[in-house]
Design a protein around this motif. Structure first.
Motif, PDB file in Angstrom:
ATOM      1  N   THR A  40       0.780  -1.314   0.127  1.00  0.00           N
ATOM      2  CA  THR A  40       0.067  -0.033  -0.035  1.00  0.00           C
ATOM      3  C   THR A  40       0.965   1.113   0.134  1.00  0.00           C
ATOM      4  OG1 THR A  40      -1.698  -1.131   1.307  1.00  0.00           O
ATOM      5  CG2 THR A  40      -1.674   1.245   1.395  1.00  0.00           C
ATOM      6  N   ASP A  41       1.804   1.164   1.070  1.00  0.00           N
ATOM      7  CA  ASP A  41       2.943   2.510   0.898  1.00  0.00           C
ATOM      8  C   ASP A  41       3.686   2.671  -0.473  1.00  0.00           C
ATOM      9  OD1 ASP A  41       2.007   2.850   3.420  1.00  0.00           O
ATOM     10  OD2 ASP A  41       3.765   2.387   4.523  1.00  0.00           O
ATOM     11  N   LEU A 178      -7.229  -1.650   5.839  1.00  0.00           N
ATOM     12  CA  LEU A 178      -8.105  -0.949   5.238  1.00  0.00           C
ATOM     13  C   LEU A 178      -7.750   0.545   5.981  1.00  0.00           C
ATOM     14  CD1 LEU A 178     -11.451  -2.872   5.239  1.00  0.00           C
ATOM     15  CD2 LEU A 178      -9.900  -2.321   3.307  1.00  0.00           C
ATOM     16  N   LEU A 179      -7.493   0.820   7.381  1.00  0.00           N
ATOM     17  CA  LEU A 179      -7.248   1.887   7.929  1.00  0.00           C
ATOM     18  C   LEU A 179      -5.960   2.358   7.163  1.00  0.00           C
ATOM     19  CD1 LEU A 179      -7.873   4.049   9.954  1.00  0.00           C
ATOM     20  CD2 LEU A 179      -6.583   2.500  11.607  1.00  0.00           C
ATOM     21  N   ASN A 180      -4.918   1.684   7.111  1.00  0.00           N
ATOM     22  CA  ASN A 180      -3.511   2.023   6.436  1.00  0.00           C
ATOM     23  C   ASN A 180      -3.798   2.653   5.113  1.00  0.00           C
ATOM     24  OD1 ASN A 180      -0.603   2.100   6.378  1.00  0.00           O
ATOM     25  ND2 ASN A 180      -0.903   0.755   4.728  1.00  0.00           N
ATOM     26  N   ALA A 181      -4.571   2.073   4.201  1.00  0.00           N
ATOM     27  CA  ALA A 181      -4.668   2.403   2.820  1.00  0.00           C
ATOM     28  C   ALA A 181      -5.378   3.772   2.812  1.00  0.00           C
ATOM     29  CB  ALA A 181      -5.519   1.447   2.141  1.00  0.00           C
ATOM     30  N   ALA A 182      -6.533   3.984   3.755  1.00  0.00           N
ATOM     31  CA  ALA A 182      -7.221   5.324   4.017  1.00  0.00           C
ATOM     32  C   ALA A 182      -6.440   6.385   4.223  1.00  0.00           C
ATOM     33  CB  ALA A 182      -8.553   5.078   4.657  1.00  0.00           C
ATOM     34  N   LEU A 183      -5.572   6.078   5.577  1.00  0.00           N
ATOM     35  CA  LEU A 183      -4.963   7.164   5.990  1.00  0.00           C
ATOM     36  C   LEU A 183      -3.542   7.466   5.115  1.00  0.00           C
ATOM     37  CD1 LEU A 183      -4.676   5.999   9.657  1.00  0.00           C
ATOM     38  CD2 LEU A 183      -5.934   8.066   8.713  1.00  0.00           C
ATOM     39  N   GLY A 201       0.619   7.097   8.582  1.00  0.00           N
ATOM     40  CA  GLY A 201      -0.489   6.072   8.332  1.00  0.00           C
ATOM     41  C   GLY A 201      -0.282   4.870   8.724  1.00  0.00           C
ATOM     42  N   THR A 202       0.567   4.290   8.336  1.00  0.00           N
ATOM     43  CA  THR A 202       1.110   3.004   8.694  1.00  0.00           C
ATOM     44  C   THR A 202       1.290   2.795  10.260  1.00  0.00           C
ATOM     45  OG1 THR A 202       2.157   2.473   6.681  1.00  0.00           O
ATOM     46  CG2 THR A 202       2.949   0.876   8.553  1.00  0.00           C
ATOM     47  N   VAL A 203       1.923   3.919  11.059  1.00  0.00           N
ATOM     48  CA  VAL A 203       2.058   3.894  12.249  1.00  0.00           C
ATOM     49  C   VAL A 203       0.828   3.889  13.084  1.00  0.00           C
ATOM     50  CG1 VAL A 203       2.772   5.144  14.281  1.00  0.00           C
ATOM     51  CG2 VAL A 203       4.343   5.034  12.471  1.00  0.00           C
TER      52      VAL A 203
END
Length: 444
Positions: A40-41, A178-183, A201-203
């Protein structure tokens, strides 16, 4: 046949197969959490330009190595929790889980601080330009804040597997991704934080996942009367269990680094082809590692219950699973080698180097399947000391083979043939141990 104490019962192969799948399938889903976050990143950062992507590659190599070496937090916790749960000691299982979580948190703080402090020099050492070095430093500094959460997620996931709570880690993995992708999209492109936004976002996603899993483990602990405060004995026990697994993992990582170093001597095209081959091996390793985790969990619970005969029968069944899955994966890879390589590159020189290397990997897969399973069984049995010595021995066998290929200019295909020798050496050490039976120590 299964013997518990002096009482013998029969367990149908279908029942064993269902138990294996019950653990392996959700384990596979949870295993891909971190790689999916990385992908994602990569996708989000890729739109920032080559410099940012190069910085992410350098930083990712550092973080991947640290997290990979700390996988003992999951494996060791699974083994001891499963053994105590199988032995009818849920209180000790819960206490071991809590000790593992505290060890992960403490280790995460120390390693996170070390990464933040050394981010500049490390970035300059690994990056390809001053600009990408600055990008790598930026990503490492922010990501270091999430390392305690990442390691806590390893320990709590391992604990829940030992407790046979297989659903929670999967749910947490899905939500975290999902949260990581959105953030990441919002912070990088919406707020304009750039590479630091991807790391942030990953953190946040890792922290949410870690807190969620800690709450679940704490609930298990309270139900069985285990305290949540850190107890020196439990934390020290978790650390001592982890040392041999750390050595074992370090030997595996060293073999991969040696292969990269040798492949680099062949030129840009073979090195690029080697990266494709490594990516395919890593993908297959996730599926095989899911079987290994089933071996860890079921072996620990079975030996904890005093069931030696059943454990040996389970091991043979899982070896068949490993060989069968490895064989099927090998045949699929063998048939699709030319097409798989073209998914990654159209460069004729890279394709010429990659296709025969992929064929060599395909031939190795049945052996790899058995290796992964036996490795998991012995981890579940708490036989970490043997695995550490075996890892060092197989590394001593592989290193001269790989270096010899490089010295003789043998090329990438022969380097992967040498890797097959590494897998064969691992198989021999594991089969010898499985046959002697000294690892099958019963009780909680």
């Amino acid at each position: 046949m299964v013997i518990v104490g002096r009482r013998a019962t029969m367990r149908a192969p279908d029942d064993v197969d269902r138990q294996i799948l019950r653990i392996a399938v959700p384990a596979f889903a949870a295993l891909v959490t971190e790689p999916l976050m990385v992908l994602t990143d990569t996708a989000v950062v890729g739109r920032l330009g080559t410099t940012s992507l190069a910085g992410l590659a350098a930083a990712g190599a550092v973080l991947g190595t640290v997290v990979g070496l700390c996988v003992f937090l999951a494996y060791g916790t699974t083994a001891v929790v499963a053994r105590n749960a199988g032995g009818g000691r849920p209180d000790r299982a819960a206490a071991a889980a809590v000790g593992g979580v505290w060890l992960a948190a403490g280790l995460g703080v120390l390693l996170g601080a070390g990464i933040a402090i050394s981010a500049g020099p490390v970035g300059r050492a690994l990056a390809s330009s001053p600009a990408s070095a600055d990008a790598a430093r930026e990503y490492l500094v922010v990501s270091s804040l999430g390392l305690p959460s990442m390691l806590v997620m390893l320990a709590t996931t391992g604990a829940l597997r030992g407790l046979m709570d297989l659903r929670t880690p999967v749910v947490v993995a899905v939500v975290s991704n999902l949260l990581n992708a959105a953030l990441s999209v919002f912070l990088v492109h919406g707020v304009g934080w750039g590479l630091a936004g991807a790391a942030a976002g990953t953190v946040v996603a890792q922290t949410v996942g870690a807190v969620w899993l800690v709450v679940v483990v704490a609930g298990h602990a309270r139900r069985h009367g285990a305290g949540l405060a850190p107890r020196a004995a439990d934390v020290l026990d978790a650390a001592l269990r982890g040392v041999p697994l750390l050595v074992r993992t370090g030997a595996l990582r060293a073999a991969l680094l040696i292969a990269v170093a040798v492949a680099a001597t062949f030129g840009d095209a073979p090195l690029a082809a080697h990266q494709i081959a490594v990516g395919l091996v890593t993908l297959l390793a996730f599926a095989l590692d899911a079987l290994a985790i089933a071996g860890q969990t079921l072996t620990g619970r079975s030996l904890g219950a005093g069931d030696v005969v059943g454990t040996r029968a389970l091991t043979r069944r899982m070896m068949a699973w490993g060989a069968g899955f490895g064989g099927a994966a090998g045949l699929l890879l063998l048939a699709s080698a030319p097409f798989v390589a073209r998914l990654f590159t159209t460069d004729p020189a890279v394709l010429d180097a990659a296709v025969p290397a992929i064929v060599a990997i395909a031939v190795i897969q049945p052996l790899s399947g058995v290796v992964f399973v036996l490795d998991g069984v012995l981890i579940g049995a708490g036989d970490g000391a043997y695995l550490a010595w075996a890892g060092l021995l197989t590394l001593a066998v592989y290193a001269p083979l790989a270096v010899g290929v490089g010295w003789a200019g043998g090329g990438l295909t022969w380097l992967w043939v040498a890797y097959g020798g590494f897998i064969l050496a691992r198989l021999l050490t594991l089969v010898v141990r499985e046959r002697d039976g000294r690892w099958a120590v019963t009780g909680a």
